[in-house]
Write a protein that holds these residues in place. Structure first.
Motif, mmCIF file in Angstrom:
data_model
loop_
_atom_site.group_PDB
_atom_site.id
_atom_site.type_symbol
_atom_site.label_atom_id
_atom_site.label_comp_id
_atom_site.label_asym_id
_atom_site.label_seq_id
_atom_site.Cartn_x
_atom_site.Cartn_y
_atom_site.Cartn_z
ATOM 1 N N LEU A 178 0.824 -1.211 0.000
ATOM 2 C CA LEU A 178 0.000 0.000 0.000
ATOM 3 C C LEU A 178 0.860 1.264 0.000
ATOM 4 C CD1 LEU A 178 -2.853 -1.126 2.413
ATOM 5 C CD2 LEU A 178 -3.008 -0.775 -0.072
ATOM 6 N N GLU A 179 2.002 1.221 0.687
ATOM 7 C CA GLU A 179 2.924 2.371 0.671
ATOM 8 C C GLU A 179 3.476 2.614 -0.732
ATOM 9 O OE1 GLU A 179 5.938 1.530 3.584
ATOM 10 O OE2 GLU A 179 4.564 1.816 5.273
ATOM 11 N N ILE A 180 3.803 1.541 -1.452
ATOM 12 C CA ILE A 180 4.293 1.678 -2.827
ATOM 13 C C ILE A 180 3.204 2.292 -3.704
ATOM 14 C CG2 ILE A 180 5.043 0.428 -4.899
ATOM 15 C CD1 ILE A 180 6.307 -1.652 -3.025
ATOM 16 N N LEU A 181 1.985 1.780 -3.582
ATOM 17 C CA LEU A 181 0.874 2.302 -4.382
ATOM 18 C C LEU A 181 0.614 3.772 -4.076
ATOM 19 C CD1 LEU A 181 -1.587 -0.724 -4.147
ATOM 20 C CD2 LEU A 181 -0.323 0.030 -6.173
ATOM 21 N N GLU A 182 0.664 4.130 -2.803
ATOM 22 C CA GLU A 182 0.426 5.522 -2.424
ATOM 23 C C GLU A 182 1.525 6.443 -2.971
ATOM 24 O OE1 GLU A 182 -0.621 8.190 1.517
ATOM 25 O OE2 GLU A 182 0.377 6.262 1.789
ATOM 26 N N GLU A 183 2.771 6.034 -2.814
ATOM 27 C CA GLU A 183 3.887 6.861 -3.282
ATOM 28 C C GLU A 183 3.829 7.068 -4.796
ATOM 29 O OE1 GLU A 183 8.631 6.357 -3.726
ATOM 30 O OE2 GLU A 183 7.859 6.061 -1.698
ATOM 31 N N ALA A 184 3.387 6.031 -5.528
ATOM 32 C CA ALA A 184 3.324 6.126 -6.987
ATOM 33 C C ALA A 184 2.035 6.780 -7.467
ATOM 34 C CB ALA A 184 3.470 4.735 -7.594
#
Length: 171
Positions: free
Chosen positions: A63-69
């Motif tokens: 979820l952190e990767i998705l949010e950052e991207a």
């Protein structure tokens, strides 16, 4: 017994609790350790255990990767990469390749609990030296695939009589 050591963190796994206790006693007498109890979160991997067996995932990290991207609100897809896609150096080179490199690096760290994206990430990682818009488009497809099930991970059934059956087709 399996012992995983990372800096000052130690993870001990065994089917025999008496061996774990014996090792903990030895380590405490030698180094004065702090027992944090049952495994819950270790090196970014979330672990939960049920009567059926343990489950390992990296939902928070995904979820952190998705949010950052900027892909938290994206439309999910069913596959991480188009079937039979051959990546080449064709396409327009990215003006800032660092964002691609950072994304592929983060996705590489997700593969221990997501073997379903390993092939796609391996293909993308071959182009970190000179990525193009095509490579970034494929990386975005992987993000949309992760969006479909960010909590997907590995489950190990407690019934040891079960046999693992695997099919793989990686052309």
């Amino acid at each position: 017994m399996t012992v995983l050591v990372y800096d000052d963190d130690i993870l001990v796994a065994s089917s025999r609790l008496d061996l774990i206790q014996e090792l903990k006693t030895f380590l405490d007498n030698t180094f004065k350790i702090k027992d944090l109890g049952a495994l819950g979160y270790f090196l970014g991997i979330e672990a939960s255990s049920t009567a059926d067996g343990p489950n390992f995932c990296q939902r928070k990290y995904a979820l952190e990767i998705l949010e950052e991207a900027g892909f938290l609100g994206c439309k999910p897809t069913n596959t991480p990469m188009v079937h039979n896609l051959k990546l080449t150096h064709d396409g327009t080179p990215l003006a800032d390749a660092s964002c691609y490199r950072r994304l592929v690096g983060k996705l590489l760290y997700l593969t221990p609990t997501r073997p379903d994206i390993s092939y796609s990430i391996q293909q993308l990682s071959q182009f970190v030296d000179n990525p193009t818009d095509q490579h970034l488009t494929v990386a975005h497809c992987v993000l949309r695939y992760i969006k479909k099930s960010p909590g997907q991970g590995l489950f190990y059934h407690a019934n040891t009589n079960l046999q693992l059956k695997v099919f793989s087709d990686s052309d």
